[in-house]
Design a protein around this motif. Structure first.
Motif, short mmCIF file in Angstrom:
data_model
loop_
_atom_site.label_atom_id
_atom_site.label_comp_id
_atom_site.label_asym_id
_atom_site.label_seq_id
_atom_site.Cartn_x
_atom_site.Cartn_y
_atom_site.Cartn_z
N GLY A 185 47.06 41.26 35.23
CA GLY A 185 47.32 41.37 36.30
C GLY A 185 46.94 39.84 36.77
N THR A 186 47.19 39.67 38.07
CA THR A 186 47.02 37.98 38.43
C THR A 186 45.63 38.01 38.78
OG1 THR A 186 48.85 38.74 39.68
CG2 THR A 186 47.58 36.89 41.13
N GLY A 187 45.58 35.94 37.75
CA GLY A 187 43.66 36.01 37.84
C GLY A 187 44.15 35.24 38.82
N THR A 188 43.11 35.55 39.69
CA THR A 188 42.94 34.40 41.20
C THR A 188 41.78 33.17 40.57
OG1 THR A 188 44.28 36.46 43.14
CG2 THR A 188 42.66 34.19 43.73
N TYR A 189 41.50 32.11 40.78
CA TYR A 189 40.67 31.48 40.54
C TYR A 189 39.94 30.52 41.76
CZ TYR A 189 42.88 31.31 35.67
OH TYR A 189 43.42 32.19 34.53
N GLU A 241 43.90 38.27 24.29
CA GLU A 241 42.77 39.31 23.76
C GLU A 241 42.06 38.70 25.15
OE1 GLU A 241 43.23 37.00 21.12
OE2 GLU A 241 43.49 38.47 20.14
N ILE A 242 41.96 39.07 26.04
CA ILE A 242 40.94 39.00 27.38
C ILE A 242 39.89 39.86 28.36
CG2 ILE A 242 42.61 40.15 28.59
CD1 ILE A 242 42.74 37.67 30.64
N GLU A 243 38.57 39.28 28.24
CA GLU A 243 36.98 39.99 28.60
C GLU A 243 37.59 40.00 30.13
OE1 GLU A 243 33.80 42.20 28.34
OE2 GLU A 243 35.29 41.73 26.72
N PHE A 244 37.79 41.20 30.64
CA PHE A 244 37.23 41.00 32.49
C PHE A 244 37.03 42.26 32.83
CE2 PHE A 244 41.55 42.91 31.68
CZ PHE A 244 41.91 44.04 32.65
N GLU A 245 36.56 42.83 34.07
CA GLU A 245 37.01 43.67 34.52
C GLU A 245 37.85 43.70 36.04
OE1 GLU A 245 33.23 45.64 35.84
OE2 GLU A 245 32.62 45.75 33.49
N TYR A 246 38.38 44.45 36.72
CA TYR A 246 39.14 44.51 38.00
C TYR A 246 38.69 44.09 38.86
CZ TYR A 246 43.55 45.58 35.54
OH TYR A 246 44.64 45.69 35.27
N GLY A 247 37.88 43.65 40.00
CA GLY A 247 37.33 43.45 41.09
C GLY A 247 35.91 42.80 40.44
N ARG A 248 35.75 41.96 39.19
CA ARG A 248 34.76 40.91 39.08
C ARG A 248 34.90 39.68 39.57
NH1 ARG A 248 32.66 42.16 32.73
NH2 ARG A 248 34.60 40.36 32.56
N CYS A 249 34.15 39.41 39.61
CA CYS A 249 33.84 37.78 39.07
C CYS A 249 33.13 37.12 38.37
CB CYS A 249 33.96 37.09 40.52
SG CYS A 249 33.42 35.16 41.10
N ILE A 281 35.10 26.56 37.62
CA ILE A 281 35.85 27.61 37.70
C ILE A 281 35.26 29.04 37.43
CG2 ILE A 281 38.27 28.96 36.78
CD1 ILE A 281 38.41 26.02 35.47
N ARG A 282 35.99 29.79 38.85
CA ARG A 282 35.40 31.52 38.90
C ARG A 282 37.17 32.56 38.91
NH1 ARG A 282 31.93 31.52 43.38
NH2 ARG A 282 32.96 29.57 43.99
N ARG A 283 36.77 33.01 38.61
CA ARG A 283 38.09 34.04 37.99
C ARG A 283 37.72 35.92 38.50
NH1 ARG A 283 40.70 34.88 32.39
NH2 ARG A 283 39.04 35.83 32.05
N VAL A 284 39.24 36.33 39.63
CA VAL A 284 38.53 37.30 39.56
C VAL A 284 40.37 37.43 39.84
CG1 VAL A 284 38.77 39.58 41.72
CG2 VAL A 284 37.25 37.22 41.61
N ILE A 285 40.27 39.79 38.80
CA ILE A 285 42.50 39.47 38.53
C ILE A 285 42.19 41.29 38.95
CG2 ILE A 285 43.13 41.16 36.75
CD1 ILE A 285 42.04 38.91 34.73
N ALA A 286 43.37 40.68 39.75
CA ALA A 286 43.97 41.92 40.79
C ALA A 286 44.11 43.13 39.65
CB ALA A 286 45.13 41.51 40.79
N ASP A 287 43.51 44.03 39.96
CA ASP A 287 44.54 45.01 39.24
C ASP A 287 46.47 45.80 40.20
OD1 ASP A 287 44.72 47.96 37.81
OD2 ASP A 287 43.06 48.83 39.67
N ASN A 288 46.86 44.80 39.06
CA ASN A 288 48.24 45.10 38.72
C ASN A 288 49.34 44.70 37.64
OD1 ASN A 288 47.65 42.32 39.28
ND2 ASN A 288 49.24 41.46 40.21
N ASP A 307 44.61 45.57 49.41
CA ASP A 307 42.85 45.45 50.15
C ASP A 307 41.76 45.06 49.08
OD1 ASP A 307 41.29 45.02 53.50
OD2 ASP A 307 40.67 47.27 51.79
N GLY A 308 42.19 46.20 48.04
CA GLY A 308 40.84 45.96 47.20
C GLY A 308 40.74 45.02 46.45
N HIS A 309 42.11 43.89 46.33
CA HIS A 309 41.61 42.38 45.71
C HIS A 309 41.12 41.82 46.59
CE1 HIS A 309 42.14 39.66 43.03
NE2 HIS A 309 42.86 38.72 43.67
N LEU A 310 41.39 41.90 48.31
CA LEU A 310 40.94 40.99 49.19
C LEU A 310 39.32 41.13 49.40
CD1 LEU A 310 41.79 38.76 51.16
CD2 LEU A 310 41.89 40.94 52.76
N GLN A 311 39.30 42.38 49.27
CA GLN A 311 37.72 42.23 49.57
C GLN A 311 36.86 41.79 48.21
OE1 GLN A 311 36.69 43.47 52.30
NE2 GLN A 311 38.34 43.75 53.32
N ALA A 312 37.74 42.09 47.14
CA ALA A 312 37.11 41.76 45.42
C ALA A 312 36.81 39.89 45.87
CB ALA A 312 37.83 41.93 44.34
#
Length: 297
Positions: A37-41, A7-15, A22-29, A58-63
């Motif tokens: 997708g890849t969770g960048t911490y 189970e995981i609660e997230f939206e692509y690009g949301r921090c 710790i903060r996490r941004v998940i890539a749309d892959n 680029d979308g993940h970089l901008q997020a």
């Protein structure tokens, strides 16, 4: 049975703030090897570390840049060189001026092009600083320490966050699935040793790059290792029926697994076979490979 956490609660690009530090941004892959997708911490506030920047999107970089607005990135830390983990490190470093820390991609013979076993390699990955076991990275209110964990890849490294007794486990341990071990870079003997190394360190939480955190760490890692031992036992049981190839046994051993993952499963069986041959428990004629015929020694 492994007590997977899917189970995981997230939206692509949301921090998302997932812990005090710790903060996490998940890539749309999303995919069969990357789950959602890849969770960048992002660790810390003000001056921060970024762990596993992810794919070159680029979308993940901008997020990430939006999440990091007004902050200084002092360290970019990469667990290993797969294309869902490391490619964005250089573009992110170019914008932020941060230093990339990791272990360089190994140069190995390529797997057969018809065998899709991972999200792909970032063969050109070269960190600015080569990590050694125990290396320490610090910022205001946070301390990270490198924990080398070869097995999934030869250059895999995790990062321990002292203030929360947590480990960013990359692909070494994932809550949603088992980890693929792909020879010649992946090594099953190294993987077992790295699992024991992490288990002995007594972390409260594991933060995998894909999926949700693991909170019951010791029993989870024990179940992970038990699963590998059970798979090894299945391989030996198949061999007890007579000589056989890996490709012939995979459809039976992995009947409950998505067929898209059978090629990856075959490579994990090869990793088991290489360890069993090294231990003298299994023999094969010639070089061990997917099409080799194996028998009990």
């Amino acid at each position: 049975m492994i007590p997977f956490v899917r189970e995981i609660e997230f939206e692509y690009g949301r921090c998302d703030q997932v812990s005090p530090l710790i903060r996490r941004v998940i890539a749309d892959n999303p995919g069969p090897f990357t789950y959602t997708g890849t969770g960048t911490y992002v660790v810390g506030r003000g001056t921060v570390a970024v762990i596993d920047p992810g794919p070159d999107q680029d979308g993940h970089l901008q997020a990430l840049l939006a999440a990091l607005d007004g902050e200084i990135v002092s360290h970019i830390l990469v667990t290993h060189h797969h294309s869902d983990h490391s490619p964005l490190a250089r573009p992110l470093a170019k914008v932020t001026g941060a230093t990339i820390h990791g272990r360089r991609a190994p140069h190995l013979a390529e797997v057969s092009p018809d065998v899709m076993v991972e999200a792909g390699d970032d063969e050109g990955f070269r960190p600015d600083v080569e990590i050694t076991d125990g290396a320490v990275f610090e910022g205001p209110g946070w301390t990270l320490r490198a924990v080398t964990t070869p097995g999934h890849t030869s250059n895999h490294v995790c990062f321990a966050l002292a203030e929360e007794n947590a480990l960013f486990s990359g692909d070494h341990v994932m809550g949603w699935s088992t980890t693929v071990i792909t020879p010649p870079d992946g090594d099953m003997g190294d993987y077992f040793a790295s699992l024991e190394k992490v288990k002995a360190m007594g972390f409260d939480t594991l933060w995998p790059t894909h999926g949700s955190p693991v909170r019951e760490v010791e029993p989870f890692i024990r179940a992970y290792a038990d699963h590998r031992r059970a798979r090894e036992a299945q391989v030996l049981a198949a061999l007890s029926q007579g000589p056989i190839t890996i490709k012939a046994m995979v459809p039976t051993l992995y009947a409950a697994v998505d067929p898209r993952l059978h090629a990856a499963a075959a490579m994990s069986v090869l990793a088991h076979m290489l360890l069993l041959v090294k231990q003298g428990r299994v023999a094969c004629a010639g070089v061990a490979g997917l099409d080799s015929v194996y028998r009990l020694a």
